[in-house]
Structure formats: C-alpha cells, structure tokens
Design an enzyme around this catalytic site. Structure first.
Site, PDB file in Angstrom:
ATOM      1  N   PHE A  25     -24.868  40.183  58.844  1.00 21.72           N
ATOM      2  CA  PHE A  25     -24.262  41.331  58.161  1.00 21.72           C
ATOM      3  C   PHE A  25     -24.856  42.636  58.701  1.00 21.72           C
ATOM      4  CE2 PHE A  25     -24.157  44.060  54.207  1.00 21.72           C
ATOM      5  CZ  PHE A  25     -22.775  44.202  54.149  1.00 21.72           C
ATOM      6  N   SER A  93     -28.870  34.668  59.252  1.00 22.97           N
ATOM      7  CA  SER A  93     -28.714  35.421  58.003  1.00 22.97           C
ATOM      8  C   SER A  93     -27.347  35.156  57.371  1.00 22.97           C
ATOM      9  CB  SER A  93     -28.944  36.914  58.281  1.00 22.97           C
ATOM     10  OG  SER A  93     -29.136  37.624  57.094  1.00 22.97           O
ATOM     11  N   MET A  94     -26.500  36.190  57.200  1.00 19.57           N
ATOM     12  CA  MET A  94     -25.150  35.938  56.701  1.00 19.57           C
ATOM     13  C   MET A  94     -24.404  34.997  57.626  1.00 19.57           C
ATOM     14  SD  MET A  94     -21.872  38.492  56.182  1.00 19.57           S
ATOM     15  CE  MET A  94     -21.549  38.568  57.953  1.00 19.57           C
ATOM     16  N   ASP A 194     -40.378  37.367  56.079  1.00 24.14           N
ATOM     17  CA  ASP A 194     -39.015  37.881  56.238  1.00 24.14           C
ATOM     18  C   ASP A 194     -38.820  38.968  55.197  1.00 24.14           C
ATOM     19  OD1 ASP A 194     -36.221  38.302  56.122  1.00 24.14           O
ATOM     20  OD2 ASP A 194     -35.791  36.245  56.722  1.00 24.14           O
ATOM     21  N   HIS A 224     -37.316  38.714  60.132  1.00 15.99           N
ATOM     22  CA  HIS A 224     -35.966  38.233  59.843  1.00 15.99           C
ATOM     23  C   HIS A 224     -35.138  37.936  61.095  1.00 15.99           C
ATOM     24  CE1 HIS A 224     -32.342  37.514  57.594  1.00 15.99           C
ATOM     25  NE2 HIS A 224     -31.702  38.478  58.237  1.00 15.99           N
TER      26      HIS A 224
END
Length: 265
Positions: A25, A93-94, A194, A224
């Site tokens: 994202f 992530s997303m 993260d 992250h």
C-alpha cells in the site's frame, strides 16, 4: 499521470513455473524489483504488476479502493495460470494480504504462498475514526521507507489518502474472514523490528490459515520493507528454496536453461 521513475511494472517470460508478486500500500514495484529479478534469473516466469493508484502521486490513490487493487492481481493471476504448469503468489505488507486472498479464492491453481511482513489490520485509534475522518482530512503522513539499511529508500508516497486507507481497512477485514480458505504451503517471513505492521498481524495469519505446510522465517536485521533491507538476500534464497521444494526442477542456477524475455522499466 506519468509514472515515477522506478515504479514501472516488471514481467519476465521464463519457464513453466510462474510467480506473481504483489507490492504494498502506497508503494510500487520498486520495493519488490530485486526479488522479481532474482527469481527471473533462476528461470521462473515472474510478474510484478503496478497496482491502480500507485506509482504516480498520492492523490491518484485516493480515488481507488481495494476492489481495484485486487482486480489487478486477479487478472494477472488468470493470465499466468493459463500459460503455466505451476503458480506461486507472493507479496509484501498489503501485497501479502492480496496474495493470501488469491490463494484462498483460486485454490488448487496456486501451488504456494510467500509473504513478507503481511498486513492483516489497520491499527491505532485513528483506524476507528476513518469512516468519518476521511471526509474531513484528505491524507495523513506516509508509511514508506521503513528500512534499517542506510541510504536505502522505498519509492512510495509521502502521504496516505484516507479514503484509500478506509478501503484498505475493509479489505483486511474481508481477507481475515477468508484466511481459513488458504490451504497451500505457506512461507511467512517477518521482521521482529517492524514500525509499520506489528507482529500480531503475522501471528493472526498463522493462526487462521488452514495450511499444513508452514515455514516461518525471522528477518532479524530488517524493518518493514525487508525486500530492500539487510535480509533481502535471505528472502530471495528462502523463496527460491520454497519453490524448488514444491516444484522440483523449476529453479535453475543463473545463466542456465531458458533465457526468457523481460519487460519493464
């Protein structure tokens, strides 16, 4: 709107085993490009699409939603499925949430799932205010470039549009309900440090999927965006070994076998 330099999608035509990579994202294919190139160099067919609203300016993301982002990777999966014997999905992530939903919905068409610091929830008090706040405030500060490695930057937006963040929150809720439908072998790689996605998200995912074959790898030296961080090579090696175990013969030494063709910036 023109693309930011480095945000271009990546595609490599290799062998009969394919990998679909999903970026995060407010990010872009740049964050996963080294991973994509590593897998492509080992004879795999690789697709790393640019999600709608990404790679240009943050205002463009504000007029898109999860349906647009998911539709892009779903279309790409169907194209890869039609020309490949085996197909793996992966994401950061997303992008990890997108990959998990692809696995849940496409079942046996997906041979395995690889996720890095996968997101499962929008956290914080502000998340509960998003339904109202998004109509009052257009954006908040960005989340890009959470990287421990000095002088390394992620190509991502400096702001997060709140309409898109609200849609992301709804998407995470949807995916959470579909996690029991993930039955494929799962490789989950996460960073203990993260500053974007907490460890609770990975724990939630591991606790809800139905996969019997699960491997968890800790990325001790990275934040992250671990695919650009100190543990990037570990991610690449673990993913290649994961694919090689599930699809014997698919992963080749660089420079051997089918050369393939590559497109992208």
């Amino acid at each position: 709107m023109s693309l930011l330099p480095g945000a271009e999608p990546f595609r490599h035509e290799g062998g009969e085993t394919a990998v679909l990579l999903c970026h995060g994202f407010t990010g872009s294919p740049q964050s996963l490009r080294p991973w994509a190139e590593y897998l492509a160099a080992r004879g795999l067919t690789v697709s790393l699409p640019l999600l709608p609203g990404h790679g240009t300016r943050w205002q463009d993301l504000g007029v898109t939603g999860w349906q647009d982002w998911y539709a892009q990777v779903d279309r790409e999966l169907r194209l890869l499925r039609d020309r490949s014997e085996r197909l793996f999905v992966a994401g950061l992530s997303m992008g990890g949430a997108l990959a998990l939903r692809l696995a849940a919905r496409h079942g046996d068409a997906v041979s395995g799932v690889m996720v890095v610091n996968p997101a499962n929830k929008v956290h914080g008090v502000a998340a509960h205010a998003l339904p109202v706040l998004r109509h009052l405030v257009p954006a908040t500060k960005g989340i890009a470039s959470d990287i421990a490695k000095p002088l390394t930057r992620e190509l991502g937006y400096e702001k997060v549009p709140l309409h898109a963040a609200h849609s992301l929150r709804n998407f995470f809720r949807l995916v959470d309900g579909e996690l029991p439908g993930v039955t494929q072998p799962l490789l989950l790689m996460r960073s203990p440090q993260d500053h974007v996605v907490p460890p609770a998200d990975s724990a939630r995912i591991l606790g809800r999927v139905s996969s019997a074959d699960v491997t968890e790898v800790l990325l001790e030296q990275s934040y992250h965006v671990a695919t650009l961080d100190h543990d990037a090579e570990l991610i690449f090696e673990e993913s290649a070994a994961f694919i090689g175990r599930l699809a014997p013969g698919a992963v080749q030494e660089p420079g051997l076998g089918k050369e393939g063709t590559t497109t992208g910036g």
